[in-house]
Scaffold this motif. Structure first.
Motif, PDB file in Angstrom:
ATOM      1  N   ALA A 258       9.310  -6.060 -41.006  1.00  0.00           N
ATOM      2  CA  ALA A 258      10.201  -7.214 -41.154  1.00  0.00           C
ATOM      3  C   ALA A 258      10.337  -7.713 -42.592  1.00  0.00           C
ATOM      4  N   HIS A 259       9.651  -7.049 -43.548  1.00  0.00           N
ATOM      5  CA  HIS A 259       9.781  -7.460 -44.960  1.00  0.00           C
ATOM      6  C   HIS A 259       9.337  -6.303 -45.843  1.00  0.00           C
ATOM      7  N   VAL A 260      10.296  -5.602 -46.424  1.00  0.00           N
ATOM      8  CA  VAL A 260       9.948  -4.422 -47.221  1.00  0.00           C
ATOM      9  C   VAL A 260      11.009  -4.200 -48.293  1.00  0.00           C
ATOM     10  N   HIS A 261      10.607  -3.539 -49.394  1.00  0.00           N
ATOM     11  CA  HIS A 261      11.511  -3.256 -50.519  1.00  0.00           C
ATOM     12  C   HIS A 261      11.582  -1.743 -50.735  1.00  0.00           C
ATOM     13  N   PRO A 262      12.280  -1.025 -49.864  1.00  0.00           N
ATOM     14  CA  PRO A 262      12.257   0.440 -49.929  1.00  0.00           C
ATOM     15  C   PRO A 262      12.765   1.018 -51.252  1.00  0.00           C
TER      16      PRO A 262
ATOM     17  N   ALA B 245       8.318 -15.657 -44.680  1.00  0.00           N
ATOM     18  CA  ALA B 245       7.459 -14.521 -45.012  1.00  0.00           C
ATOM     19  C   ALA B 245       6.314 -14.940 -45.924  1.00  0.00           C
ATOM     20  N   HIS B 246       5.185 -14.287 -45.727  1.00  0.00           N
ATOM     21  CA  HIS B 246       3.945 -14.348 -46.515  1.00  0.00           C
ATOM     22  C   HIS B 246       2.986 -15.447 -46.027  1.00  0.00           C
ATOM     23  N   LEU B 247       3.384 -16.762 -46.152  1.00  0.00           N
ATOM     24  CA  LEU B 247       2.585 -17.817 -45.526  1.00  0.00           C
ATOM     25  C   LEU B 247       1.120 -17.799 -45.924  1.00  0.00           C
TER      26      LEU B 247
ATOM     27  N   SER C 183       5.351  -5.543 -44.556  1.00  0.00           N
ATOM     28  CA  SER C 183       4.380  -4.898 -45.444  1.00  0.00           C
ATOM     29  C   SER C 183       4.503  -5.351 -46.887  1.00  0.00           C
ATOM     30  N   ASP C 184       5.734  -5.764 -47.286  1.00  0.00           N
ATOM     31  CA  ASP C 184       6.054  -6.022 -48.688  1.00  0.00           C
ATOM     32  C   ASP C 184       5.894  -4.770 -49.560  1.00  0.00           C
ATOM     33  N   TRP C 185       5.832  -3.585 -48.946  1.00  0.00           N
ATOM     34  CA  TRP C 185       5.788  -2.351 -49.717  1.00  0.00           C
ATOM     35  C   TRP C 185       6.888  -2.342 -50.770  1.00  0.00           C
TER      36      TRP C 185
HETATM   37 ZN   LIG Z   1       8.764  -9.122 -50.878  1.00  0.00          ZN
END
Ligand SMILES: [Zn+2]
Length: 542
Positions: A61-65, A366-368, A432-434
């Motif tokens: 739900a949160h990634v930077h491919p 996101a993150h929290l 993941s925030d990958w």
């Molecule tokens: Zn991010």
């Protein structure tokens, strides 16, 4: 249509339920789940799961491919966590790319360097060309002397607004640029061409499929602070059938503009929908991170009176933009790390509901990292999903030495309070925030349950990170942690009717893992054998 029968394994059926059962797929859909002992239908293809586990495809739900893909095509330091290894990978890349005018990449961790930051001196003698390397958390850059010279940076260069040059005792830059100071050298890097951007996005897609991810939400599309705009590449890949994942694009909120930019978001949403891509989300960055004092806090950082961090947007601006986006039926994807940022995100959604009613737009935060106790119950009340980056919730060296001291003993107890959120009925989704951290959902799920690192993870560094939980009472039950990457992430991605569960009638987005995932000890070394999207194989282990 061809039928495929999956047998001899365990199926994950959601809500923590693992069952010995078989699954029948016809075309792109699941048509039956057959409990063990039931009569098996005949099928043209048989897949022997060999005692492994079959799950719905994971959703991130949160990634930077694109960022991750570009990094992996440059100097990719992500796979290692060692100063000597970094220098070896940089030298290898330099030797293999003799004509590149500059050498770029990233993924290094500061804790392997004295004082937490690398220096240009470390790179002396490696190569004469400018070298520029993003930190793994994308909040800084390590450069060599050639890059400093080429960018005209010396002792007389002032710190830019919102950034800093690390300096030695004589005021000379040491080769480490923080936050907006990265822009001082960025112009030395050639902008990646269309072909390179597409190749990077496809490389990222391959890697995500290899860890079982079949759908994701890209957390920054548009002209953002986070690298080139991936939108054109997504649209081209989708148009020519090369996009094999289901993607949701979160369009970047430009903080220099106001609600007038919503018409542009609507145009992009329509353009994307025409090629089957969902761009119905807008990403709003409220703050930065704790470690460099850019998180927005209710009370000052411990030992720093008066310093409550930075809010990139005022509460009033957040209310206005959230209300307007909600009225236009956009989902808002907030980035909130500090407890003030989290509160202001919730306040903005509450104001939007007051004005617009409950439009069901599935806003998420996101993150929290920090949530004030009084705000925990509001997630469920406002139907705001908690988008957690669970792999961060462990006693890493960086967290113990750089982050916890800024919180202080009392506030430390409100750090990544995932268990409290769950007990208060919040919907938990996983991101993941990958490339900031690993894209492997199995590692995130395991950490959400144990609040410790995995011995297989090269970045789980610190005394007790493997054995001593970070606030063990904030751990999630296994079923909740799994569903965060399955049915709950599907909800946030507006795909919950079609994906996220192994159930007759749903799309056959599947991941076959070579281990019994009811056993927590299996998560570290478990690997994906095969990944399917809509019944088609998109990854096959070598
Ligand atoms: Zn991010």
């Amino acid at each position: 249509m061809d039928a495929t029968l999956f047998t001899n394994g365990t199926l994950y059926l959601g809500a923590g339920a693992f069952e010995r059962a078989s699954l029948l797929v016809v075309g792109d859909r699941i048509v039956d789940v057959i409990p063990d002992g039931g009569e098996l239908p005949t099928a043209a293809h048989l897949v022997d799961l060999a005692g492994g586990t079959l799950l719905p495809g994971f959703q991130d739900a949160h990634v930077h491919p694109l960022l991750a893909g570009l990094q992996s095509l440059g100097i990719d330091l992500k796979p290692v966590h060692d100063r000597g290894e970094y220098l070896r990978l940089i030298a290898d890349y330099a030797a293999a790319n003799p004509t590149a005018p500059v050498l770029t990449g990233g993924g290094w961790f500061g804790d392997v360097f004295e004082g937490g930051f690398p220096t240009a001196a470390e790179l002396e003698g490696v190569d004469g060309r400018p070298i520029m390397l993003h930190s793994h958390d994308a909040h800084g850059m390590w450069v060599n002397a050639a890059a400093l010279r080429a960018a005209g940076i010396d002792g007389a260069t002032p710190d830019p607004e919102g950034g800093r040059l690390i300096r030695d005792g004589l005021g000379q830059p040491t080769g480490m640029l923080l936050e907006s100071a990265v822009a001082l050298v960025e112009h030395l890097m050639p902008a990646p061409g269309e072909a390179l951007v597409e190749a990077a996005l496809e490389a990222a897609q391959r890697e995500l499929h290899s860890v079982g991810v079949t759908a994701w939400q890209d957390a920054a599309v548009g002209d953002s602070d986070l690298g080139p705009n991936p939108l054109p590449a997504y649209l081209r890949l989708a148009a020519d059938g090369r996009l094999t994942a289901r993607v949701v694009l979160a369009q970047w909120w430009d903080r220099a503009r106001g609600v007038e930019q919503i018409v542009d978001f609507e145009r992009v949403r329509a353009e994307a929908a025409a090629v089957g891509v969902d761009a119905g989300t807008v990403k709003v960055m409220i703050d930065g991170m704790v470690e460099n004092h850019t998180a927005s806090m209710l009370e000052p950082f411990e030992g720093h009176p008066g310093d409550v961090g930075i809010a990139f947007l005022s509460p009033e601006a957040l209310v206005e933009l959230t209300t307007a986006l909600d009225a236009a039926d956009f989902q808002v994807h907030f980035h909130a790390v500090g407890d003030a940022a989290t509160r202001h995100a919730l306040d903005a959604v509450e104001a939007a509901i007051r004005r617009n009613g409950r439009r069901g737009n599935r806003h998420h935060v996101a993150h929290l990292d920090l949530i004030d106790t009084s705000d925990i119950a509001r997630f469920a009340e406002l139907d705001v999903a908690a988008n957690v980056t669970a792999v961060w919730a462990r006693r890493d060296e960086e967290i113990v030495h750089r982050k916890l001291p800024l919180l202080g003993a009392e506030r430390e107890l409100t750090h990544f309070p995932f268990g409290d959120l769950h007990r208060a009925g919040a919907r938990i989704v996983g991101g993941s925030d990958w490339p900031v951290t690993t894209p492997n959902p199995l590692w995130s799920i395991r950490t959400a349950v144990t609040r410790t690192g995995l011995v297989e993870d090269p970045h789980a560094i610190g005394d007790g990170v493997l054995t001593h939980p970070l606030l063990g009472e904030q751990a999630l039950p296994l079923g909740v942690a799994l569903d965060a990457y399955l049915s709950e992430a599907a909800w946030v991605n507006r795909l919950e009717g079609e994906t996220g569960r192994l159930e007759a009638g749903r799309l056959a987005d599947l991941v076959w893992v070579d281990a019994d995932l009811s056993d927590l000890d299996a998560y570290g070394s478990a690997s994906v054998r095969r990944t399917y999207v809509g019944g088609a194989v998109v990854y096959q282990a070598p």
